[in-house]
Design an enzyme around this catalytic site. Structure first.
Site, mmCIF file in Angstrom:
data_model
loop_
_atom_site.group_PDB
_atom_site.id
_atom_site.type_symbol
_atom_site.label_atom_id
_atom_site.label_comp_id
_atom_site.label_asym_id
_atom_site.label_seq_id
_atom_site.Cartn_x
_atom_site.Cartn_y
_atom_site.Cartn_z
ATOM 1 N N CYS A 1 48.224 32.125 43.630
ATOM 2 C CA CYS A 1 48.371 31.101 42.481
ATOM 3 C C CYS A 1 47.274 30.128 42.545
ATOM 4 O O CYS A 1 46.642 29.760 43.183
ATOM 5 C CB CYS A 1 49.779 30.284 42.822
ATOM 6 S SG CYS A 1 51.165 31.383 43.289
ATOM 7 N N GLY B 1 46.433 33.849 38.810
ATOM 8 C CA GLY B 1 47.875 34.300 38.618
ATOM 9 C C GLY B 1 47.936 34.561 36.916
ATOM 10 O O GLY B 1 47.850 33.677 36.201
ATOM 11 N N ASN C 1 50.768 26.925 46.372
ATOM 12 C CA ASN C 1 49.893 28.081 46.293
ATOM 13 C C ASN C 1 49.999 28.304 47.938
ATOM 14 O O ASN C 1 49.456 27.637 48.726
ATOM 15 C CB ASN C 1 48.342 27.775 46.091
ATOM 16 C CG ASN C 1 47.688 28.963 46.212
ATOM 17 O OD1 ASN C 1 46.330 28.682 46.336
ATOM 18 N ND2 ASN C 1 48.043 30.150 46.399
ATOM 19 N N GLY C 2 50.054 29.604 48.175
ATOM 20 C CA GLY C 2 50.424 30.141 49.661
ATOM 21 C C GLY C 2 51.781 30.482 49.931
ATOM 22 O O GLY C 2 52.548 30.559 49.125
ATOM 23 N N TYR D 1 37.186 38.243 47.329
ATOM 24 C CA TYR D 1 37.597 38.651 46.044
ATOM 25 C C TYR D 1 38.269 37.744 44.993
ATOM 26 O O TYR D 1 37.973 37.772 43.726
ATOM 27 C CB TYR D 1 38.772 39.989 46.189
ATOM 28 C CG TYR D 1 39.468 40.197 45.055
ATOM 29 C CD1 TYR D 1 39.319 41.058 43.949
ATOM 30 C CD2 TYR D 1 40.927 39.788 44.993
ATOM 31 C CE1 TYR D 1 39.923 41.267 42.878
ATOM 32 C CE2 TYR D 1 41.703 39.950 44.066
ATOM 33 C CZ TYR D 1 41.222 40.577 42.989
ATOM 34 O OH TYR D 1 42.140 40.829 41.913
HETATM 35 P P1 5GP Z 1 43.712 49.470 45.243
HETATM 36 O O1 5GP Z 1 42.545 49.860 46.183
HETATM 37 O O2 5GP Z 1 44.905 48.715 45.669
HETATM 38 O O3 5GP Z 1 43.784 50.119 43.831
HETATM 39 O O4 5GP Z 1 42.897 48.032 44.439
HETATM 40 C C1 5GP Z 1 41.650 47.525 45.189
HETATM 41 C C2 5GP Z 1 41.189 46.678 43.757
HETATM 42 O O5 5GP Z 1 41.961 45.601 43.533
HETATM 43 C C3 5GP Z 1 39.609 46.104 44.376
HETATM 44 O O6 5GP Z 1 38.671 46.497 43.726
HETATM 45 C C4 5GP Z 1 39.797 44.690 44.093
HETATM 46 O O7 5GP Z 1 39.176 44.127 43.251
HETATM 47 C C5 5GP Z 1 41.147 44.333 43.362
HETATM 48 N N1 5GP Z 1 42.128 43.582 44.505
HETATM 49 C C6 5GP Z 1 41.950 43.155 45.795
HETATM 50 N N2 5GP Z 1 43.001 42.417 46.157
HETATM 51 C C7 5GP Z 1 43.774 42.403 45.321
HETATM 52 C C8 5GP Z 1 45.166 41.816 45.348
HETATM 53 O O8 5GP Z 1 45.483 41.149 46.124
HETATM 54 N N3 5GP Z 1 45.391 41.607 44.261
HETATM 55 C C9 5GP Z 1 45.215 42.632 43.080
HETATM 56 N N4 5GP Z 1 45.935 42.509 41.837
HETATM 57 N N5 5GP Z 1 44.033 43.225 43.009
HETATM 58 C C10 5GP Z 1 43.277 43.051 44.028
HETATM 59 MG MG MG Z 2 38.181 45.116 41.667
#
Ligand code: 5GP
Ligand code: MG
Ligand code: SF4
Length: 452
Positions: free
Chosen positions: A2, A28, A103-104, A242
């Site tokens: 968040c 978020g 957040n957390g 990320y």
């Molecule tokens: P997946 O492997 O689950 O299809 O998605 C990985 C991708 O989602 C990565 O490219 C990264 O940029 C992004 N990602 C990494 N961690 C998270 C997260 O906690 N939530 C979301 N929505 N995307 C994430």
């Molecule tokens: Mg990505």
């Protein structure tokens, strides 16, 4: 995950909160809320969707008067996505008003819940955040400050919070500093934000971070700092990989600088000999891909174009078009990819679904070879502290070997950054970071599966 905001003593508090939430939208996208305090009572506006959807209509901010306000961007990881779970939460308590943005994720709450219910607490939401309020209101300590400290000392896990209690603002961070939280100043007003990119937007000056284990109280007596617990830094390293925006400074360093370094270290650890081009999966791996290309022969190219206007609420026509969700978001540039040995740098693989679909799409552009490089180690274990990492069964790196994942994706090679490479890229002491989703080294034991 968040984004949180607190504005103390500014005549346009709710407008500034709105702008800061806008800068923190990446933290978020599911829902947003603002609570303001005008010296007599609290006002609240909340809704599902992007910040501009919730607050962009004429008149909404006018319904949030006062010189103090807090805000929240929601990304549901805990407690479901129901409307009663949209923050900030606002309570009336002994003729006073109390509100909170968090957040957390808190952990090990079962016993606390049993105890609180025995004392008469009635839980209104399925959110862990509510515990802080109940622990405060049921505290047997004497002063306001001690009751707040008591509440923060009784919870475990990750919290960066901003709260208002009538004329007071309370700001606190867990002793590990798992999630970021910074202090800024705009004229004589204090600004609290998850990330510094929000300070830049409103022209506020960065002062410092809230220290791990610190609680600040701001009221007519000024600003006072208290110790919740002894600092034991365990910043979430995934914020650098990320989550945070590259233009922010968190945990004492530039996200851009460290994310670029992750790409550089990856290029040195796991080079691709004879690669023609390096492409990113926009926007999350742009910075790491630039870093990778700076340490390899292959040049950085833009081979994937992202449509930025895909809202979270878009309903996919099930089965109608294969890989529709990824096609909505990305398209390839054939001229860039065709006949090239392509290195795709992505920041992480969680379930593996995005990359699998992307690779299928990229193959249609006829590259000579596809090599994937990931600027973090394999995500093998769930996160208890607020990142949306599912159960072990859903994490592809928990279920499959490197070779099996490579085969599953259908690419010529696949390599990840090592844990050592990840930690050394931060150029900070490695004990300062949580790496549990990669290493299983959890900060504290989680006693039970939470089902509140
Ligand atoms: P997946 O492997 O689950 O299809 O998605 C990985 C991708 O989602 C990565 O490219 C990264 O940029 C992004 N990602 C990494 N961690 C998270 C997260 O906690 N939530 C979301 N929505 N995307 C994430
Ligand atoms: Mg990505
Ligand atoms: Fe961050 Fe991973 Fe630790 Fe969760 S487990 S706090 S995502 S480093």
């Amino acid at each position: 995950m968040c984004g949180i905001v607190g504005i103390y003593d500014h005549k346009e508090a709710s407008t500034l909160t709105y702008l800061c939430l806008y800068a923190l939208q990446h933290r978020g996208q599911e829902a947003g809320g603002i609570v303001s305090w005008d010296g007599n009572r609290s006002f609240v506006e909340k809704g599902v969707g992007l910040v501009s959807d919730v607050f962009g209509n004429k008149g909404t901010l006018d319904r949030l008067p006062g010189k103090m306000s807090i805000g929240h961007n929601r990304y549901s990881t805990h407690g479901g996505s129901g409307k009663q779970n949209i923050q900030p939460f606002l309570y009336n308590f002994q003729n006073s008003s109390i509100s909170i943005s968090h957040n957390g994720n808190l952990i090990n709450l079962k016993e606390t819940k049993r105890h609180l219910e025995e004392m008469g607490a009635i839980f209104q939401t399925t959110s862990d955040t509510e515990f802080i309020i109940h622990l405060f209101s049921h505290s047997e300590k004497d002063s306001f400050e001690e009751k707040m400290l008591d509440a923060f000392r009784k919870v475990r896990g990750a919290f960066s919070v901003v709260m208002m209690h009538d004329d007071k603002m309370i700001v606190a961070r867990d002793r590990h500093g798992l999630r970021p939280l910074s202090i800024g100043k705009l004229d004589d007003s204090y600004i609290f934000v998850s990330e510094t990119c929000a300070l830049d937007l409103i022209g506020a000056e960065y002062i410092r971070d809230i220290r791990p284990g610190e609680m600040l109280i701001l009221d007519e007596n000024g600003k006072r700092s208290f110790n919740i617990a002894r600092e034991n830094k365990k910043h979430c390293i995934f914020e650098y990989v990320y989550f945070s925006r590259p233009d922010s400074h968190i945990f004492g360093n530039s996200v851009d600088k460290i994310r670029r370094k992750l790409g550089k270290t990856l290029a040195l650890e796991k080079p691709v000999s004879g690669g023609d081009i390096v492409i990113s999966v926009p926007d999350s791996s742009n910075t790491a891909a630039v870093g990778f290309s700076q340490r390899s022969e292959a040049r950085f190219e833009i081979g994937l174009i992202r449509n930025h206007y895909v809202g979270r609420t878009f309903i996919c026509p099930t089965q109608a078009v294969r890989d529709f969700s990824v096609k909505l978001k990305f398209n390839t540039i054939r001229g860039v990819l065709e006949n090239r040995k392509v290195v795709i740098v992505d920041d992480s693989i969680v379930r593996g679904t995005t990359l699998k679909k992307l690779v299928r799409m990229i193959k249609k552009a006829n590259p000579k070879e596809i090599h994937i490089r990931i600027s973090s180690p394999p995500v093998k274990y769930p996160c208890y502290y607020g990142m949306d990492f599912p159960s072990e069964e859903e994490l592809i790196a928990n279920q499959k070997s490197l070779d099996e994942i490579r085969e599953h994706l259908g690419v010529d090679s696949l390599e990840y950054l090592s844990v050592e490479g990840l930690l050394s890229s931060t150029q900070m002491p490695k004990e300062n970071f949580c790496t549990a989703c990669f290493t299983k080294n959890y900060i504290e034991e989680r006693k039970e599966e939470e089902s509140l």
